[in-house]
Design an enzyme around this catalytic site. Structure first.
Site, PDB file in Angstrom:
ATOM      1  N   LYS A   1     -76.662  53.784 -16.082  1.00  0.00           N
ATOM      2  CA  LYS A   1     -77.097  52.788 -15.112  1.00  0.00           C
ATOM      3  C   LYS A   1     -78.161  53.356 -14.185  1.00  0.00           C
ATOM      4  O   LYS A   1     -79.145  52.695 -13.873  1.00  0.00           O
ATOM      5  CB  LYS A   1     -75.907  52.305 -14.277  1.00  0.00           C
ATOM      6  CG  LYS A   1     -75.002  51.360 -15.015  1.00  0.00           C
ATOM      7  CD  LYS A   1     -73.957  50.754 -14.091  1.00  0.00           C
ATOM      8  CE  LYS A   1     -73.156  49.699 -14.836  1.00  0.00           C
ATOM      9  NZ  LYS A   1     -72.093  49.117 -14.004  1.00  0.00           N
TER      10      LYS A   1
ATOM     11  N   LEU B   1     -61.519  52.899  -4.820  1.00  0.00           N
ATOM     12  CA  LEU B   1     -61.138  53.374  -3.499  1.00  0.00           C
ATOM     13  C   LEU B   1     -61.358  54.875  -3.345  1.00  0.00           C
ATOM     14  O   LEU B   1     -61.841  55.361  -2.328  1.00  0.00           O
ATOM     15  CB  LEU B   1     -59.651  53.035  -3.286  1.00  0.00           C
ATOM     16  CG  LEU B   1     -59.065  53.317  -1.928  1.00  0.00           C
ATOM     17  CD1 LEU B   1     -59.826  52.562  -0.863  1.00  0.00           C
ATOM     18  CD2 LEU B   1     -57.595  52.939  -1.897  1.00  0.00           C
ATOM     19  N   ASP B   2     -61.015  55.595  -4.401  1.00  0.00           N
ATOM     20  CA  ASP B   2     -61.077  57.036  -4.376  1.00  0.00           C
ATOM     21  C   ASP B   2     -62.492  57.537  -4.046  1.00  0.00           C
ATOM     22  O   ASP B   2     -62.688  58.355  -3.149  1.00  0.00           O
ATOM     23  CB  ASP B   2     -60.675  57.511  -5.773  1.00  0.00           C
ATOM     24  CG  ASP B   2     -60.033  58.855  -5.730  1.00  0.00           C
ATOM     25  OD1 ASP B   2     -59.297  59.098  -4.752  1.00  0.00           O
ATOM     26  OD2 ASP B   2     -60.282  59.655  -6.653  1.00  0.00           O
TER      27      ASP B   2
ATOM     28  N   ARG C   1     -64.903  55.785  -2.784  1.00  0.00           N
ATOM     29  CA  ARG C   1     -65.340  55.269  -1.481  1.00  0.00           C
ATOM     30  C   ARG C   1     -64.855  56.172  -0.358  1.00  0.00           C
ATOM     31  O   ARG C   1     -65.582  56.465   0.588  1.00  0.00           O
ATOM     32  CB  ARG C   1     -64.759  53.878  -1.254  1.00  0.00           C
ATOM     33  CG  ARG C   1     -65.477  52.797  -1.992  1.00  0.00           C
ATOM     34  CD  ARG C   1     -64.811  51.462  -1.667  1.00  0.00           C
ATOM     35  NE  ARG C   1     -65.735  50.381  -1.873  1.00  0.00           N
ATOM     36  CZ  ARG C   1     -65.496  49.336  -2.675  1.00  0.00           C
ATOM     37  NH1 ARG C   1     -64.360  49.242  -3.317  1.00  0.00           N
ATOM     38  NH2 ARG C   1     -66.393  48.401  -2.815  1.00  0.00           N
TER      39      ARG C   1
ATOM     40  N   CYS D   1     -64.716  54.282  10.893  1.00  0.00           N
ATOM     41  CA  CYS D   1     -65.092  54.807   9.589  1.00  0.00           C
ATOM     42  C   CYS D   1     -64.410  53.955   8.520  1.00  0.00           C
ATOM     43  O   CYS D   1     -63.580  53.095   8.831  1.00  0.00           O
ATOM     44  CB  CYS D   1     -64.734  56.292   9.448  1.00  0.00           C
ATOM     45  SG  CYS D   1     -63.041  56.653   8.948  1.00  0.00           S
TER      46      CYS D   1
ATOM     47  N   CYS E   1     -37.280  48.851 -12.285  1.00  0.00           N
ATOM     48  CA  CYS E   1     -36.294  48.031 -12.984  1.00  0.00           C
ATOM     49  C   CYS E   1     -36.810  46.607 -13.242  1.00  0.00           C
ATOM     50  O   CYS E   1     -36.427  45.964 -14.205  1.00  0.00           O
ATOM     51  CB  CYS E   1     -34.962  48.017 -12.233  1.00  0.00           C
ATOM     52  SG  CYS E   1     -35.098  47.291 -10.618  1.00  0.00           S
TER      53      CYS E   1
ATOM     54  N   CYS F   1     -57.092  57.661  13.582  1.00  0.00           N
ATOM     55  CA  CYS F   1     -57.498  57.827  12.181  1.00  0.00           C
ATOM     56  C   CYS F   1     -57.558  59.314  11.840  1.00  0.00           C
ATOM     57  O   CYS F   1     -58.264  60.070  12.501  1.00  0.00           O
ATOM     58  CB  CYS F   1     -58.870  57.186  11.971  1.00  0.00           C
ATOM     59  SG  CYS F   1     -59.576  57.499  10.354  1.00  0.00           S
TER      60      CYS F   1
END
Lengths: 606, 323
Positions: free
Chosen positions: A24, A71-72, A74, A110, A125, A389
């Site tokens: 890409k 997510l990782d 980012r 952030c 289960c 944070c």
């Protein structure tokens, strides 16, 4: 690192059919140079988490525009931007929804100031014994049955453990899934079918307690689902066997099923199940034992669809088409060109403000499907950094854990990697190093750390017990945090499947957050309408260095842009980093495109 | 799901997979049979064309006989910046070539001629008409011709000035159904023509109607009175535009402060297009046309206004009709 796929072409307008399979980042660069020949673009066909993209690398840029799909990555880029002091413009789209946010250290929150919804997980289960929704059947078919039959045999798998109980010995169940040396594949398929859809359900039914308040499932055997004689598919099968490419093998094709939107009957599902299983053994035997589910693997999707549908039949759950099942199994994000165009435009607007250092004008903008207060595009003033944070304000965390039972390995995998998102961690207790990852370690250090991994916390050379403060650091991300350890004896297996609980990272107070732009809606409104973390296929990052580049496009300028592709928005996938300086009467620019980003989505059955 | 027409091909299913998951197979099928006409190929319309060609409409006709100039290409990513390629060709011809390349399944063609001269016969074959960069008179007349067609032709006009943009929508009488809590409800919307919409008395509009709406009307009227070419205005016109604003506001009993000087100044001064705003307006416009053709989703009625300065994208209903 990302490459172009057919399903990208409906919106990533820099790519064409002929580019399918190519990088890409590289193709995006060529496409942009065609209509803007005098800018400098550097493509990186690499993972943005690679060590070469360190803090010094990020420091060369003026702004980073994220167009990531997981997510990782980012979180990783967020940390590098914080560490290098480079502003980040984040974005994402899902269907008609989209959002753009600005993250500038010390000025706005952030990316990680607010917890992101964890990927949906289901109690074991529910998956193994009491599914009530189609997605439960999909998870069972994909993460248990498919993994059991075609994946790594050494991987833990709950398929036996709970679906058959004590009445069958564990040795016996181990055998069931084994393809016996001289066994006919068709025979093997029927045996698996009868075991998982018939026998296992019967065994489950014996546990009457389970079904007191539930509808009882119905066992399904091949003899009920299929005509008495094995169906004669030989003619078709021969045809299929003539096609050479293993990736084009398809049970639908050999059974003459054409439309992926059709709902299959129980019989059709059963035929697809046996056919797909057979084809794996006949055509793709080499891959068995190392296959993972991939939404672009037609045969895998067929197998999972049929297995999920047969299971759904047992449990009285409505069946789904292959098209729908593929979307669920592959976590496919809906994506259209128009939302991407809108979000790409908004990203550029924010990037320009960042370059002009126009802090007062920064906005988070939501693109909505239905207007809210007449607004389809809704700007909201960005929030201040969350003081608690752990990523941007060094707040200590607390971990409840059984220090006598949990091993350092559990802590590293479940907390440091999975929760804190660190990839190259270093763990210290006071001055004692407990664990470290890196290329430059001595052999004895590696051995030492490996040995530590298998020790329980309280038996480490420098014992970790209640009251210990651990320091965990990622040198690449330049992120460091302290974790207060609290010993706890018991954990709830279903609610706390990790056997440990991390806390101390709380969302900022609602009152702090409700600052909004004049007559804008409250932030809580905004986050209800729009998912906070649309995990999509599409995004970008840009880093710019000089504000003047943007002065209304009247000056000629030289711009330096680097794009890491993993993104959608301007039809690139990834991160775009932009450097720019104004130089009269000359226009070269520098753009780097990096196709990224590991797209492995982690999902667990727990 | 009602079946209509033939099924999508395997190629269509593969390429359109991600959007079929948004609007469904039937909507995709309707899109693939639709015919769309655009006139005035500047940045916003280019963005729009890109969006609907990628989405897979049946055919797209392009109308713009202007020869390419550097200014015309300021926000055009379709045309290579190579004079050897562009020399002597019209904007429509050049855009046509690259749009074809975007999606071979869409038929893209050039329709030469002056927009004002296309007749009802021409428009009635179409599903949607999008026009830009034309005079107020032409805008009204094309809208009227679309309305005369026996079958509905969705009409859109779009204008970008500086970092602001405006979309006008006329779907005439539009009915669609939507699902709400498992229930299907029938919705009906009635749209005024452009001429009727802009004739709605200003004092009857709510106080908080977007200032941009009024500012666009003043400049549009200015261009008409001065017989200017579309968008042929500059900062030097400000004194006369302010005078016109005074007249219009007095005649319509509105306080002049509803149309700030600064806003008019910005709209007049812009010489080049602003690509991010083109992308945003072209994106919203693309989505609206897709909604109208596919019958999926609530279409906007009847103005969309965006100003990058405050970042708001606002829908205004400017009509005398109560739905």
């Amino acid at each position: 690192m990302d490459t172009i796929e057919v399903s990208n072409l409906n919106r990533q307008f820099l790519f064409r059919q002929k580019h399918v399979g190519q990088s890409k980042a590289k193709v995006a660069r060529e496409a942009v140079l065609k209509f803007k020949p005098h800018i400098k673009i550097t493509p990186y066909h690499a993972n943005v988490k690679d060590p070469e993209f360190n803090v010094d690398f990020f420091k060369q840029f003026n702004v980073v525009l994220n167009g990531l799909d997981n997510l990782d990555a980012r979180r990783h880029v967020n940390r590098l931007c914080l560490a290098s002091g480079v502003p980040l413009v984040e974005s994402g789209t899902t269907g008609f929804l989209g959002q753009v946010t600005v993250h500038v250290k010390g000025k706005t929150e952030c990316y990680e100031c607010q917890p992101k919804p964890a990927p949906k997980t289901y109690p074991v289960c529910t998956i193994t014994s009491t599914p009530t929704k189609f997605v439960h059947c999909i998870v069972w078919a994909k993460d248990l049955l498919f993994a059991k039959l075609f994946g790594n045999k050494n991987q833990e798998n709950d398929l036996n453990v709970r679906s058959t109980d004590a009445s069958s010995s564990s040795e016996h169940t181990e055998d069931v899934f084994e393809h016996r040396v001289d066994e006919d594949v068709e025979q093997y398929g029927r045996r698996i079918f009868d075991h998982v859809f018939g026998y296992n359900i019967e065994v489950a039914l014996r546990n009457e307690e389970t079904w007191k308040n539930r509808n009882k499932p119905r066992p399904v055997y091949t003899r009920d689902a299929l005509p008495p004689r094995p169906i004669e598919q030989n003619g078709n099968k021969d045809k299929a066997s003539n096609t050479g490419d293993p990736s084009s093998v398809s049970a639908m094709a050999s059974l003459g099923l054409k439309n992926p939107q059709d709902l299959w009957s129980l019989r059709e599902n059963s035929e697809v199940f046996l056919e797909a299983l057979g084809l794996f053994f006949l055509k793709r035997e080499k891959e068995i034992g190392q296959l993972g589910f991939d939404k672009d693997d037609q045969l895998a999707v067929e197998f999972v669809t049929s297995a999920a549908n047969i299971r759904a039949t047992s449990f009285g759950i409505p069946l789904h088409s292959l098209f729908e099942a593929k979307g669920i199994a592959g976590n496919i994000v809906h994506a259209v060109a128009t939302t991407n165009a809108i979000i790409a435009g908004l990203i550029v607007l924010e990037a320009m403000k960042v370059l002009q250092n126009d802090v007062k004008s920064y906005r988070m903008t939501y693109c909505l499907e239905h207007p809210s207060r007449k607004m389809l595009l809704m700007p909201v003033e960005p929030f201040e950094p969350n003081k608690s944070c752990y990523v941007c304000s060094e707040t200590p965390l607390t971990l409840e854990i059984n220090t006598h039972r949990s091993k350092l390995r559990d802590f590293v995998e479940k907390i440091v990697k999975a929760k804190l998102g660190m990839s190259l961690p270093l763990i210290m207790h006071g001055v004692a190093l407990l664990y470290e990852v890196g290329d430059d370690l001595e052999e004895d250090e590696v051995a030492n750390y490996a040995a530590n991994l298998d020790k329980v916390l309280s038996e480490l050379p420098s014992p970790v017990t209640g009251g210990t403060i651990l320091t965990v650091e990622d040198l690449q991300q330049e992120l460091k945090c302290s974790i207060n350890i609290k010993h706890r004896e018991e954990f709830d297996e279903e609610k706390e499947p990790d056997g440990m609980v991390l806390s101390g990272w709380t969302p900022a107070l609602a009152t702090e957050k409700n600052k909004t732009s004049d007559n804008g809606p409250s932030s809580s409104n905004a986050s209800q309408t729009v998912p906070l973390e649309p995990e999509d296929d599409d995004e970008i990052e840009i880093i710019l260095k000089d504000p003047e580049i943007l002065s209304a496009g009247k000056k000629r300028k030289s711009t330096d842009i680097s794009v890491a592709a993993d993104s959608e928005i301007s039809s690139v996938t990834g991160a775009m980093l932009i450097k720019s300086k104004v130089e009269a009467d000359d226009s070269h620019s520098d753009v780097m495109v990096d196709g990224n980003l590991d797209t492995n989505k982690k999902k667990r059955v727990q | 799901m009602g079946k209509e027409g033939e099924e999508l091909t395997e190629q269509e299913t593969a390429i359109y997979d991600r959007q079929i998951r948004v609007w469904g197979v039937d909507a995709q099928r309707r899109l693939s049979k639709s015919h769309i006409f655009v006139s005035g190929l500047k940045g916003t319309v280019i963005e729009f064309c890109k969006n609907i060609v990628l989405a897979g409409v049946g055919s797209l006709m392009l109308n713009d006989d202007r020869l390419v100039t550097e200014e015309l290409l300021s926000a055009n990513f379709l045309v290579p910046s190579d004079e050897n390629v562009t020399r002597g060709k019209s904007l429509a011809e050049l855009c046509c070539e690259s749009l074809k390349d975007f999606n071979p399944m869409v038929s893209v063609s050039v329709e030469k001629g002056d927009l004002a001269n296309f007749d009802v016969e021409f428009f009635q074959k179409l599903d949607a008409v999008v026009i830009s960069c034309c005079s107020l008179l032409t805008k009204k007349s094309v809208n009227a011709k679309c309305r005369k067609s026996p079958r509905r032709v969705a009409f859109y006009s779009v204008e970008c000035r500086d970092s602001c943009g405006e979309i006008f929508v006329d779907l005439q009488n539009y009915s669609y159904s939507k699902k709400k809590n498992e229930e299907t409800i029938e919705c009906h919307l009635q749209y005024p023509s452009f001429e009727d919409a802009i004739a709605v008395p200003w004092r009857s509009l709510p106080m908080r109607t977007s200032k941009l709406y009024f500012a666009m009307r003043v400049i549009e009227r200015f261009e008409e009175l001065e017989k200017r070419n579309p968008q042929d205005v500059s900062a030097g016109d400000l004194p006369n535009v302010l005078k016109l604003r005074k007249e219009l506001c007095e005649a319509r009993c509105m306080n002049e402060s509803q149309i700030p000087d600064l806003l008019l100044q910005r709209l007049l001064a812009a010489r080049v297009e602003f690509p991010p705003v083109c992308a945003i307006i072209g994106g919203v416009l693309g989505q609206e046309v897709i909604k109208a053709i596919s019958g999926k989703g609530d279409p906007l009625k009847n103005f969309f206004l965006f100003d990058a300065m405050d970042g708001k994208g606002i829908i205004e209903d400017i009509s005398n009709i109560n739905n």
